[in-house]
Design a protein around this motif. Sequence first.
Motif, PDB file in Angstrom:
ATOM      1  N   ILE A   1     -28.648   7.930  -7.123  1.00  0.00           N
ATOM      2  CA  ILE A   1     -29.219   6.742  -6.487  1.00  0.00           C
ATOM      3  C   ILE A   1     -29.442   7.003  -4.999  1.00  0.00           C
ATOM      4  CG2 ILE A   1     -28.787   4.329  -5.878  1.00  0.00           C
ATOM      5  CD1 ILE A   1     -27.198   4.041  -8.437  1.00  0.00           C
ATOM      6  N   GLY A   2     -28.406   7.511  -4.340  1.00  0.00           N
ATOM      7  CA  GLY A   2     -28.489   7.705  -2.888  1.00  0.00           C
ATOM      8  C   GLY A   2     -29.619   8.632  -2.496  1.00  0.00           C
ATOM      9  N   ILE A   3     -29.685   9.791  -3.159  1.00  0.00           N
ATOM     10  CA  ILE A   3     -30.703  10.776  -2.791  1.00  0.00           C
ATOM     11  C   ILE A   3     -32.099  10.227  -3.081  1.00  0.00           C
ATOM     12  CG2 ILE A   3     -31.618  13.054  -3.376  1.00  0.00           C
ATOM     13  CD1 ILE A   3     -28.612  13.852  -3.839  1.00  0.00           C
ATOM     14  N   THR A   4     -32.261   9.610  -4.267  1.00  0.00           N
ATOM     15  CA  THR A   4     -33.577   9.071  -4.629  1.00  0.00           C
ATOM     16  C   THR A   4     -34.059   8.042  -3.611  1.00  0.00           C
ATOM     17  OG1 THR A   4     -32.871   9.286  -6.906  1.00  0.00           O
ATOM     18  CG2 THR A   4     -34.883   8.044  -6.510  1.00  0.00           C
TER      19      THR A   4
ATOM     20  N   SER B   1     -30.017   2.446 -15.467  1.00  0.00           N
ATOM     21  CA  SER B   1     -31.072   1.511 -15.850  1.00  0.00           C
ATOM     22  C   SER B   1     -30.762   0.119 -15.310  1.00  0.00           C
ATOM     23  CB  SER B   1     -31.292   1.496 -17.358  1.00  0.00           C
ATOM     24  OG  SER B   1     -30.191   0.914 -17.991  1.00  0.00           O
ATOM     25  N   ALA B   2     -29.463  -0.177 -15.073  1.00  0.00           N
ATOM     26  CA  ALA B   2     -29.137  -1.440 -14.405  1.00  0.00           C
ATOM     27  C   ALA B   2     -29.477  -1.342 -12.922  1.00  0.00           C
ATOM     28  CB  ALA B   2     -27.665  -1.776 -14.594  1.00  0.00           C
ATOM     29  N   ALA B   3     -29.293  -0.155 -12.342  1.00  0.00           N
ATOM     30  CA  ALA B   3     -29.626   0.020 -10.931  1.00  0.00           C
ATOM     31  C   ALA B   3     -31.144  -0.012 -10.726  1.00  0.00           C
ATOM     32  CB  ALA B   3     -29.053   1.336 -10.415  1.00  0.00           C
ATOM     33  N   ALA B   4     -31.898   0.321 -11.769  1.00  0.00           N
ATOM     34  CA  ALA B   4     -33.360   0.192 -11.763  1.00  0.00           C
ATOM     35  C   ALA B   4     -34.014   0.825 -10.536  1.00  0.00           C
ATOM     36  CB  ALA B   4     -33.758  -1.276 -11.866  1.00  0.00           C
ATOM     37  N   PRO B   5     -34.083   2.156 -10.493  1.00  0.00           N
ATOM     38  CA  PRO B   5     -34.567   2.841  -9.287  1.00  0.00           C
ATOM     39  C   PRO B   5     -35.952   2.402  -8.814  1.00  0.00           C
ATOM     40  CG  PRO B   5     -33.742   4.423 -10.881  1.00  0.00           C
ATOM     41  CD  PRO B   5     -33.688   3.094 -11.550  1.00  0.00           C
TER      42      PRO B   5
ATOM     43  N   ALA C   1     -30.202  -5.958 -18.342  1.00  0.00           N
ATOM     44  CA  ALA C   1     -28.872  -5.445 -17.991  1.00  0.00           C
ATOM     45  C   ALA C   1     -28.064  -6.504 -17.249  1.00  0.00           C
ATOM     46  CB  ALA C   1     -29.006  -4.187 -17.140  1.00  0.00           C
ATOM     47  N   PHE C   2     -28.697  -7.190 -16.283  1.00  0.00           N
ATOM     48  CA  PHE C   2     -27.948  -8.193 -15.516  1.00  0.00           C
ATOM     49  C   PHE C   2     -27.677  -9.442 -16.340  1.00  0.00           C
ATOM     50  CE2 PHE C   2     -29.391  -5.794 -11.728  1.00  0.00           C
ATOM     51  CZ  PHE C   2     -28.122  -5.505 -11.250  1.00  0.00           C
ATOM     52  N   HIS C   3     -28.611  -9.766 -17.244  1.00  0.00           N
ATOM     53  CA  HIS C   3     -28.342 -10.895 -18.139  1.00  0.00           C
ATOM     54  C   HIS C   3     -27.081 -10.613 -18.954  1.00  0.00           C
ATOM     55  CE1 HIS C   3     -29.051 -14.116 -21.058  1.00  0.00           C
ATOM     56  NE2 HIS C   3     -28.683 -13.241 -21.968  1.00  0.00           N
ATOM     57  N   ASN C   4     -27.013  -9.395 -19.499  1.00  0.00           N
ATOM     58  CA  ASN C   4     -25.851  -9.043 -20.314  1.00  0.00           C
ATOM     59  C   ASN C   4     -24.586  -8.980 -19.470  1.00  0.00           C
ATOM     60  OD1 ASN C   4     -27.244  -8.940 -22.712  1.00  0.00           O
ATOM     61  ND2 ASN C   4     -27.859  -6.813 -22.415  1.00  0.00           N
TER      62      ASN C   4
ATOM     63  N   VAL D   1     -26.764  -1.738  -0.250  1.00  0.00           N
ATOM     64  CA  VAL D   1     -25.781  -2.087  -1.288  1.00  0.00           C
ATOM     65  C   VAL D   1     -26.502  -2.663  -2.500  1.00  0.00           C
ATOM     66  CG1 VAL D   1     -23.849  -3.592  -1.886  1.00  0.00           C
ATOM     67  CG2 VAL D   1     -23.889  -2.454   0.323  1.00  0.00           C
ATOM     68  N   LEU D   2     -27.471  -3.529  -2.233  1.00  0.00           N
ATOM     69  CA  LEU D   2     -28.256  -4.127  -3.312  1.00  0.00           C
ATOM     70  C   LEU D   2     -28.864  -3.037  -4.189  1.00  0.00           C
ATOM     71  CD1 LEU D   2     -29.745  -6.404  -4.763  1.00  0.00           C
ATOM     72  CD2 LEU D   2     -31.397  -6.446  -2.917  1.00  0.00           C
ATOM     73  N   GLY D   3     -29.354  -1.966  -3.537  1.00  0.00           N
ATOM     74  CA  GLY D   3     -29.940  -0.863  -4.293  1.00  0.00           C
ATOM     75  C   GLY D   3     -28.947  -0.190  -5.219  1.00  0.00           C
ATOM     76  N   TYR D   4     -27.684  -0.159  -4.818  1.00  0.00           N
ATOM     77  CA  TYR D   4     -26.672   0.546  -5.620  1.00  0.00           C
ATOM     78  C   TYR D   4     -26.080  -0.314  -6.723  1.00  0.00           C
ATOM     79  CZ  TYR D   4     -26.389   4.583  -2.509  1.00  0.00           C
ATOM     80  OH  TYR D   4     -26.663   5.713  -1.814  1.00  0.00           O
ATOM     81  N   VAL D   5     -26.301  -1.639  -6.677  1.00  0.00           N
ATOM     82  CA  VAL D   5     -25.657  -2.514  -7.659  1.00  0.00           C
ATOM     83  C   VAL D   5     -25.972  -2.006  -9.065  1.00  0.00           C
ATOM     84  CG1 VAL D   5     -25.584  -4.825  -8.648  1.00  0.00           C
ATOM     85  CG2 VAL D   5     -25.676  -4.526  -6.181  1.00  0.00           C
ATOM     86  N   GLY D   6     -24.930  -1.896  -9.866  1.00  0.00           N
ATOM     87  CA  GLY D   6     -25.077  -1.301 -11.187  1.00  0.00           C
ATOM     88  C   GLY D   6     -24.148  -0.103 -11.320  1.00  0.00           C
ATOM     89  N   PHE D   7     -23.918   0.587 -10.204  1.00  0.00           N
ATOM     90  CA  PHE D   7     -23.069   1.792 -10.264  1.00  0.00           C
ATOM     91  C   PHE D   7     -21.648   1.430 -10.677  1.00  0.00           C
ATOM     92  CE2 PHE D   7     -19.710   2.368  -7.090  1.00  0.00           C
ATOM     93  CZ  PHE D   7     -19.835   1.188  -6.387  1.00  0.00           C
ATOM     94  N   GLU D   8     -21.233   0.174 -10.357  1.00  0.00           N
ATOM     95  CA  GLU D   8     -19.866  -0.244 -10.668  1.00  0.00           C
ATOM     96  C   GLU D   8     -19.663  -0.434 -12.168  1.00  0.00           C
ATOM     97  OE1 GLU D   8     -22.188  -2.065  -9.475  1.00  0.00           O
ATOM     98  OE2 GLU D   8     -22.197  -4.023 -10.423  1.00  0.00           O
ATOM     99  N   GLY D   9     -20.776  -0.350 -12.933  1.00  0.00           N
ATOM    100  CA  GLY D   9     -20.683  -0.631 -14.357  1.00  0.00           C
ATOM    101  C   GLY D   9     -20.131   0.498 -15.208  1.00  0.00           C
ATOM    102  N   ALA D  10     -20.055   1.707 -14.648  1.00  0.00           N
ATOM    103  CA  ALA D  10     -19.637   2.847 -15.476  1.00  0.00           C
ATOM    104  C   ALA D  10     -18.246   2.631 -16.063  1.00  0.00           C
ATOM    105  CB  ALA D  10     -19.670   4.132 -14.659  1.00  0.00           C
ATOM    106  N   VAL D  11     -17.335   1.992 -15.294  1.00  0.00           N
ATOM    107  CA  VAL D  11     -15.960   1.840 -15.781  1.00  0.00           C
ATOM    108  C   VAL D  11     -15.888   0.939 -17.006  1.00  0.00           C
ATOM    109  CG1 VAL D  11     -14.960   2.222 -13.508  1.00  0.00           C
ATOM    110  CG2 VAL D  11     -15.455  -0.088 -14.253  1.00  0.00           C
ATOM    111  N   VAL D  12     -16.918   0.087 -17.196  1.00  0.00           N
ATOM    112  CA  VAL D  12     -16.939  -0.776 -18.377  1.00  0.00           C
ATOM    113  C   VAL D  12     -16.894   0.080 -19.650  1.00  0.00           C
ATOM    114  CG1 VAL D  12     -18.388  -2.377 -19.691  1.00  0.00           C
ATOM    115  CG2 VAL D  12     -18.119  -2.673 -17.242  1.00  0.00           C
TER     116      VAL D  12
END
Lengths: 525, 217
Positions: free
Chosen positions: A252-255, A33-37, A314-317, A218-229
């Motif tokens: 994300i990639g396939i979509t 939901s942060a990546a917002a497809p 998501a990005f605000h948080n 890369v911009l499209g993928y931003v958000g994926f790095e959040g899982a480790v949080v």
Amino acid sequence: MSRLSSGGPTSNVHTALAAGRLGVPAVMFFVLSAAAPLTVVAGVVTTGYAVTGVVAAMPLAFLVVGAVLAVFSVGYVAMARRVANAGALYSYVTHGLGRPAGVAAAWMALLAYNALQVGLYGAIGAAAAPLLHDWAGLTLPWWAIALVAWAVVAVLGLLRVDLNGRVLAVLLCAELAVIAVYSVANLAHPAGGTVSLATSSPTNLAVPGAGAVLVLAVLGYVGFEGAVVFSEESRNPARTVPAATYASVAVIGITYALASWAMTVAVGADRIVDASRELGPELLFTVAGIHLGTTAVHIGHALFLTSVAAAMIAFHNACARYTFALGREGVLPKVFGRTGRRTGAPAIASLTQSAIGLTVIVGYAVAGLDPLVQLFFYAGTGGGFGVLLLLTLAALAIVAHFIRRPSLDTTWQTRYAPIIATVALAVMVVLAVANFATLLGVDPTSPLRWAIPAAYPTAALLGLAWALVLRQTRPDVYAGIGLGADAATARTPAVADVPAAVAVKPPYPANPSYHGRAGDRQERQ
Amino acid sequence: MSTTRRGVAVEAPLADDLFRLGHDDTTGRPRLHQQVAGLGLAAALLGELCLAGHVTVHSGLVAVVDRRPPTNALAHTVLDQLVGESQVRQLRMWLPFLAREAYDQVAHRLLRAGHLRSVRTRWSRRVVFQPADSTIAAWPEARLRYTLHGHREWDHSDMVLAGLVAATGLAEQILWGFHGDMRRWFLSLTDWLPAPLAELVAHTEAAVGNAVLTHRT
């Protein structure tokens, strides 16, 4: 995390604490939901076609970047098992490359995530204005809508309202379904009658300006790095977080590759740039509307708005969390680490991000700049470039970390994958810088061409300098850099031999002329 | 551990003091977020055991050093849990675990002792707790301010209380009207505590911060 895996499996403590933990799907929903497809497919892809004029490379760029990020994730999730910190990227840089580099990365992250967040105000303003006109006959300027969105985000951020995981999940699944249906419809009705695979040829990445498209990907993928949080919040950190990270990158990639390719097929690769320039984000919906009817378009529009809204929150948080963590460490003033008493929200950090958002919206409105290209696209690509730099630094940090601290992970996890990722990401950075004018759609002599990418080294240098100042003047704060909220435990005092029951006298005399409250005064009698 | 102005000795365990500081002294309205209050009270319960010499903290681990039953029923319960689950030693697991029930446990201890009474709210008909005597409820706040003014020496219990007040974000409740040296002194009190207690406070602050960072939004 050893903290979670030690102890017997039958322990009541473990069972009780595991009750509310997140599984793979839950973590994925938060990440995606942060990546917002739909925001990416309708907003970034179309605006990307319109601004850069580079068409052929887009679908392939998503796949290539997805592959690079998958390799990056190998070392990333291995490191997540070693370094427990919700601050993620910059704390990894601290652990791998040292505290000064960590503060530099933190400054860059603040800049990048704030840019990504404020950019979305432009997107929601530009996208909702025509829709409100259609649906309700209201004619509002983009900034009025952006201000309403801003107010909602600001209030939600302060109250720390739980975005219900189920609601997010339903919205996200609907978004993905809409993208899939649109794409299938697009592929079933190709322009010129035949489905062209022309955009899938690897030679397309050799066209001039391809570096620009990599940043968009890369911009499209931003958000994926959040899982480790979520590692400490997940049921089995050793499995949940890696699985969620890889699955998110794959989804994300396939979509994105499918959707961006289907769009070129339906419109025609030769006409899509003009069509994007004319219609903007509406292109996706207009093309789909031709084959699927108006209901599908309305559903798509509504989901586009919820998608932008979810990404905004998501990005605000994310910004507030970064600022809060730095405040807790003492790298930023302590007040940023303060929570709202009743809400438990990172209040000051959240307010600061809202203030930045308001300033940008008002500034753009007063200057009469274009919300879609000059706010959403410039800030978005600028932010995306920043995240690309951060990922590159983090990849390098992962390599350095595992060289110094050997672990039981495989050599592929600790050596090869991080090294390959570092090289690939560094190449992408070079290509991006070389093609920044194309990325922004400006003349190669435009000052923006250098101003936006140069903002990050500037922020990094300031961060570096600040870290060195802290090392000299505040060694206790310096020691806690990269530890996030756990920095408090790094400052545990060294006064070891305090006598067990001797009272400590304050370093100032008792105030004889003290006039406290009534209750206090009576105490003295 | 102190006396009120009426000269009545109030055996006030640490968690009771923190509970009182975390609520309005007349209406009983909570001043803290539930999650933060829970973590603070959990730390206070461990602090009681620590001050009484039953447990100690070192390098982030909790160890029981004296299994003799404490006189206080709640302290006894917590100590039993620590003994029964001795394979779990990390303070940072005990804090969130104890936090799940700490609020209710401390509230009921105060209720049993007659310091709180349960009242139904007019509208939602929920049961809320109100201080039975607002003078006693206001006592920890008054005591900390009074001590901070230098009229009384700091004992370990109050220093831990001060640390937990700062860790849970209640410091302004005590510090309004104070400036400069006194503020800094209050916020650095834990530096003077024995290492186990200082560590307990530091981990509470970290746990409160992490609860904010890992919030699922």
